[in-house]
Design a protein around this motif. Sequence first.
Motif, PDB file in Angstrom:
ATOM      1  N   CYS A   1      49.613  18.839  34.662  1.00  0.00           N
ATOM      2  CA  CYS A   1      48.753  18.696  33.485  1.00  0.00           C
ATOM      3  C   CYS A   1      47.810  17.507  33.705  1.00  0.00           C
TER       4      CYS A   1
ATOM      5  N   GLU B   1      47.468  30.636  32.378  1.00  0.00           N
ATOM      6  CA  GLU B   1      47.612  29.485  31.493  1.00  0.00           C
ATOM      7  C   GLU B   1      49.035  28.943  31.556  1.00  0.00           C
ATOM      8  N   ARG B   2      49.127  27.593  31.616  1.00  0.00           N
ATOM      9  CA  ARG B   2      50.422  26.924  31.618  1.00  0.00           C
ATOM     10  C   ARG B   2      50.403  25.874  30.504  1.00  0.00           C
ATOM     11  N   THR B   3      51.533  25.726  29.807  1.00  0.00           N
ATOM     12  CA  THR B   3      51.650  24.759  28.717  1.00  0.00           C
ATOM     13  C   THR B   3      52.466  23.565  29.185  1.00  0.00           C
TER      14      THR B   3
ATOM     15  N   VAL C   1      47.357  23.187  26.986  1.00  0.00           N
ATOM     16  CA  VAL C   1      47.320  24.428  27.757  1.00  0.00           C
ATOM     17  C   VAL C   1      46.254  24.295  28.833  1.00  0.00           C
TER      18      VAL C   1
END
Length: 196
Positions: free
Chosen positions: A164, A180-182, A189
């Motif tokens: 991130c 998409e990655r959280t 996101v």
Amino acid sequence: MNQTIIHPTATVDPRAQIGEHTRIWHWTQIREDVRIGSESIIGKGCYFDAGVSVGNRVKIQSNVSVFRGVSIEDGVFVGPHVCFTNDKTPRAINPDGTLKGIDDWTVTPTLVRYGASIGANATIVCGVTIGRFAMVAAGAVVTRNVPDYGLVMGNPARLVGYVCPCGVRLPGGPVTTGEERTCPACGRVTLVGSNT
């Protein structure tokens, strides 16, 4: 802080450009035509070869070598003892035995994009781009491009996942198409894998 600070032991060529509120610490050498932006911190014992470009709000830790042909964008972190190379075929002499001079080799450029981080003792082999907010693990040897948000480690460095912009590792492994990655820490996101 309200001024640029250059330690008395640092050597800064008069043709270098140093931005406002930048700090340059002990025994650092900054050669001609180097450009370092504003609000950056340059640690002890660093070397900046002629023509290197460093952006704003960059943190470069102690004993980093940044050779000609390297461009570092804004917001980059470079850990201690990182070495950026600039010659794919280094030799001290020409085939006839004469000492190589400035015209006897070709600089291969390297680009470190906005917000990227490079861990301690990493080696960045010239000719690569390290993507936005990418993270290079300590001791890695980077021999190929790193995608935006990519996390690479090892020798040679391999893509093992993504991080991130806050720096926390995102769940899941590498992908070849956008996904998409959280972030488990901040909830942001992030689209990863779209430029792998």
